[in-house]
Scaffold this motif. Structure first.
Motif, PDB file in Angstrom:
ATOM      1  N   ARG A 174     -51.304  39.138 106.516  1.00 47.90           N
ATOM      2  CA  ARG A 174     -51.194  40.091 107.580  1.00 47.90           C
ATOM      3  C   ARG A 174     -51.214  41.571 106.997  1.00 47.90           C
ATOM      4  N   PRO A 175     -52.357  42.139 107.103  1.00 46.63           N
ATOM      5  CA  PRO A 175     -52.961  43.487 106.400  1.00 46.63           C
ATOM      6  C   PRO A 175     -51.871  44.581 107.026  1.00 46.63           C
ATOM      7  N   THR A 176     -51.595  44.116 108.483  1.00 43.09           N
ATOM      8  CA  THR A 176     -50.842  45.331 109.221  1.00 43.09           C
ATOM      9  C   THR A 176     -49.564  44.481 109.252  1.00 43.09           C
ATOM     10  N   ASN A 177     -48.469  45.080 108.885  1.00 43.67           N
ATOM     11  CA  ASN A 177     -47.061  44.392 108.979  1.00 43.67           C
ATOM     12  C   ASN A 177     -45.810  45.350 108.967  1.00 43.67           C
ATOM     13  N   ALA A 178     -45.056  45.235 109.931  1.00 43.53           N
ATOM     14  CA  ALA A 178     -43.857  46.183 109.921  1.00 43.53           C
ATOM     15  C   ALA A 178     -42.839  45.517 109.474  1.00 43.53           C
ATOM     16  N   ARG A 179     -41.888  45.889 108.697  1.00 45.09           N
ATOM     17  CA  ARG A 179     -40.785  45.103 108.142  1.00 45.09           C
ATOM     18  C   ARG A 179     -39.372  46.084 108.026  1.00 45.09           C
ATOM     19  N   TRP A 180     -38.513  45.615 109.135  1.00 42.90           N
ATOM     20  CA  TRP A 180     -37.200  46.180 109.234  1.00 42.90           C
ATOM     21  C   TRP A 180     -36.285  45.618 108.087  1.00 42.90           C
ATOM     22  N   ILE A 181     -35.580  46.386 107.403  1.00 40.61           N
ATOM     23  CA  ILE A 181     -34.618  45.974 106.707  1.00 40.61           C
ATOM     24  C   ILE A 181     -33.169  46.355 107.270  1.00 40.61           C
ATOM     25  N   LEU A 182     -32.391  45.506 107.703  1.00 38.84           N
ATOM     26  CA  LEU A 182     -31.093  45.943 108.406  1.00 38.84           C
ATOM     27  C   LEU A 182     -29.805  45.470 107.434  1.00 38.84           C
ATOM     28  N   VAL A 183     -29.156  46.448 107.387  1.00 39.76           N
ATOM     29  CA  VAL A 183     -27.798  46.396 106.859  1.00 39.76           C
ATOM     30  C   VAL A 183     -26.748  46.949 107.764  1.00 39.76           C
ATOM     31  N   MET A 184     -25.964  45.749 108.671  1.00 38.00           N
ATOM     32  CA  MET A 184     -25.123  45.963 109.494  1.00 38.00           C
ATOM     33  C   MET A 184     -23.562  46.031 109.115  1.00 38.00           C
ATOM     34  N   ASP A 185     -23.380  45.805 107.863  1.00 41.37           N
ATOM     35  CA  ASP A 185     -22.054  45.839 107.302  1.00 41.37           C
ATOM     36  C   ASP A 185     -21.817  47.418 106.849  1.00 41.37           C
ATOM     37  N   LYS A 186     -20.902  48.106 107.159  1.00 39.97           N
ATOM     38  CA  LYS A 186     -20.563  49.441 106.851  1.00 39.97           C
ATOM     39  C   LYS A 186     -20.165  49.629 105.448  1.00 39.97           C
ATOM     40  N   GLU A 187     -19.661  48.400 104.829  1.00 38.76           N
ATOM     41  CA  GLU A 187     -19.177  48.605 103.493  1.00 38.76           C
ATOM     42  C   GLU A 187     -20.586  48.693 102.426  1.00 38.76           C
ATOM     43  N   LEU A 188     -21.547  48.188 103.147  1.00 39.51           N
ATOM     44  CA  LEU A 188     -22.783  47.928 102.146  1.00 39.51           C
ATOM     45  C   LEU A 188     -23.731  49.215 102.404  1.00 39.51           C
ATOM     46  N   GLN A 189     -23.453  50.118 103.326  1.00 38.93           N
ATOM     47  CA  GLN A 189     -24.442  50.959 103.827  1.00 38.93           C
ATOM     48  C   GLN A 189     -24.221  52.327 103.114  1.00 38.93           C
ATOM     49  N   PHE A 190     -24.747  52.290 101.677  1.00 42.29           N
ATOM     50  CA  PHE A 190     -24.812  53.549 100.785  1.00 42.29           C
ATOM     51  C   PHE A 190     -25.936  53.461 100.366  1.00 42.29           C
ATOM     52  N   ALA A 191     -26.511  54.602  99.755  1.00 45.76           N
ATOM     53  CA  ALA A 191     -27.787  54.891  99.182  1.00 45.76           C
ATOM     54  C   ALA A 191     -28.108  54.159  98.113  1.00 45.76           C
ATOM     55  N   GLY A 192     -29.311  53.461  98.236  1.00 44.00           N
ATOM     56  CA  GLY A 192     -29.718  52.568  97.286  1.00 44.00           C
ATOM     57  C   GLY A 192     -29.423  51.036  97.498  1.00 44.00           C
ATOM     58  N   SER A 193     -28.668  50.776  98.518  1.00 43.65           N
ATOM     59  CA  SER A 193     -28.171  49.216  98.879  1.00 43.65           C
ATOM     60  C   SER A 193     -29.426  48.660  99.744  1.00 43.65           C
ATOM     61  N   TYR A 194     -30.347  47.903  98.972  1.00 43.85           N
ATOM     62  CA  TYR A 194     -31.424  47.239  99.695  1.00 43.85           C
ATOM     63  C   TYR A 194     -32.391  48.177 100.178  1.00 43.85           C
ATOM     64  N   GLY A 195     -32.389  49.316  99.613  1.00 45.87           N
ATOM     65  CA  GLY A 195     -33.530  50.474  99.625  1.00 45.87           C
ATOM     66  C   GLY A 195     -33.066  51.556 100.523  1.00 45.87           C
ATOM     67  N   LEU A 196     -31.857  51.375 101.251  1.00 44.38           N
ATOM     68  CA  LEU A 196     -31.419  52.475 102.063  1.00 44.38           C
ATOM     69  C   LEU A 196     -31.522  54.000 101.490  1.00 44.38           C
ATOM     70  N   LYS A 197     -31.877  55.011 101.894  1.00 42.42           N
ATOM     71  CA  LYS A 197     -32.233  56.293 101.579  1.00 42.42           C
ATOM     72  C   LYS A 197     -30.769  57.212 101.596  1.00 42.42           C
ATOM     73  N   ARG A 198     -30.035  57.112 102.423  1.00 45.31           N
ATOM     74  CA  ARG A 198     -28.812  57.588 102.447  1.00 45.31           C
ATOM     75  C   ARG A 198     -27.620  57.005 102.871  1.00 45.31           C
ATOM     76  N   ASP A 199     -26.456  57.362 102.359  1.00 40.80           N
ATOM     77  CA  ASP A 199     -25.153  56.647 102.889  1.00 40.80           C
ATOM     78  C   ASP A 199     -24.975  56.821 104.273  1.00 40.80           C
ATOM     79  N   GLY A 200     -24.647  55.670 104.910  1.00 38.02           N
ATOM     80  CA  GLY A 200     -24.390  55.473 106.286  1.00 38.02           C
ATOM     81  C   GLY A 200     -25.640  55.122 107.112  1.00 38.02           C
ATOM     82  N   ASP A 201     -26.829  54.891 106.258  1.00 42.93           N
ATOM     83  CA  ASP A 201     -27.943  54.579 107.084  1.00 42.93           C
ATOM     84  C   ASP A 201     -27.802  53.017 107.312  1.00 42.93           C
ATOM     85  N   SER A 202     -28.388  52.384 108.540  1.00 41.55           N
ATOM     86  CA  SER A 202     -28.167  50.965 108.777  1.00 41.55           C
ATOM     87  C   SER A 202     -29.370  50.231 108.755  1.00 41.55           C
ATOM     88  N   SER A 203     -30.536  50.899 108.465  1.00 43.13           N
ATOM     89  CA  SER A 203     -31.901  50.314 108.608  1.00 43.13           C
ATOM     90  C   SER A 203     -32.848  50.967 107.699  1.00 43.13           C
TER      91      SER A 203
END
Length: 308
Positions: A174-203
């Motif tokens: 698939r040369p065209t593929n959208a990939r969403w990374i979801l982090v729904m646990d608030k304890e893990l929603q900090f910058a750098g966690s699974y590539g998140l850009k900012r604290d509090g981001d969930s996707s």
């Protein structure tokens, strides 16, 4: 007595006729041969006990349950393949408590329209995650939490081409593929966690290339090896940082209901940890295979190499 025998013979004749009609109706209804269902259900159990054992050891008991289903619809130029892989396992060791040994959710669907021999234009989606929380220090619940249900969760949606010459090999690009990374646990929603850009981001949304492959190999009688592999490159940020995954399942069938599985999983994803991750399991237990008997190789509408 003669009247009784006469009446009895009439009832027997009517009943036989009704059964014959029912059989005919059943044959007429059961004419759909485009769906192929192959599913494996497993329950692995392991246990060890020690008493006055000089060599040492800790009493433990563990279990692992899983399902692996491939549900495929195929007719003429249409191919729709659905894969469901679920697995969860625990081990209870004296002095350490309960630890998680297996945790996987992997569901995917892929529809293709044939444009050449064994080649399909395809569109598909997939979901990957886990059931329960994971922790550092061997999944110790008192240690730092590192993952949870849908934290991360990966959703892929894309289009491309699929190569499927037989039931044992499927390759999708698939040369065209959208990939969403979801982090729904608030304890893990900090910058750098699974590539998140900012604290509090969930996707986090990524867009790039996704390649997947499944290859099944019969090594010898009752010994099968299933290989899966995937590669993802994010066009939007560091496309050179490939997310790579490889999995192998070696199944040794003892009889209809008992088998042994050896699994190996390798993973590299810079957004998780800049190191190669490895997981290996070994188990023996109960296995039940569900197979509706419809094989792609048995249907002439799929055998392009046979002249019609």
């Amino acid at each position: 007595m003669k009247k009784f025998l006469l009446i009895l013979s009439m009832f027997i004749g009517i009943d036989a006729s009704a059964q014959e009609e029912l059989k005919k109706d059943s044959v007429v209804v059961d004419t759909v041969k485009n769906w192929s269902v192959l599913g494996k259900n497993t329950l692995m159990i392991n246990q060890a006990a020690f008493s006055n054992w000089v060599g040492g050891g800790a009493n433990n008991v563990g279990w692992l349950a899983g399902v692996n289903y491939n549900i495929t619809y195929e007719k003429e130029n249409d191919l729709w393949e659905n894969i469901v892989i679920l697995g969860y396992g625990q081990n209870d060791t004296k002095g350490q408590g309960i630890r998680k040994t297996q945790d996987v959710i992997n569901v995917s669907t892929n529809y293709g329209r044939k444009f050449s021999k064994s080649w399909y234009l395809s569109l598909g989606a997939g979901l990957q995650s886990q059931f329960a929380a994971g922790y550092e220090d061997g999944n110790n619940p008192e240690a730092k939490k590192t993952s949870n249900f849908m934290a991360p969760g990966y959703i892929n949606v894309g289009m491309g081409i699929t190569y499927r010459p037989n039931d044992d090999l499927t390759v999708t690009l698939r040369p065209t593929n959208a990939r969403w990374i979801l982090v729904m646990d608030k304890e893990l929603q900090f910058a750098g966690s699974y590539g998140l850009k900012r604290d509090g981001d969930s996707s986090l949304l990524q867009f790039g290339f996704l390649g997947t492959a499944i290859y099944k190999l019969k090594i010898m009688e009752d010994i099968y090896l299933t290989n899966t592999a995937s590669v993802f490159s994010n066009y939007l940020d560091h496309p050179d940082r490939l997310a790579l995954a490889y999995g192998a399942i070696l199944n040794l069938k003892v009889n209809k209901y008992i088998s042994s599985n050896i699994t190996l999983d390798l993973l590299y994803d810079h957004n998780q940890i800049a190191k190669t991750q490895l997981k290996q399991t070994l188990g023996i237990g109960f296995a039940y295979t569900l197979d509706n008997g419809v094989k792609r190789s048995e249907r002439k509408d799929s055998q392009w190499w046979i002249k019609k």
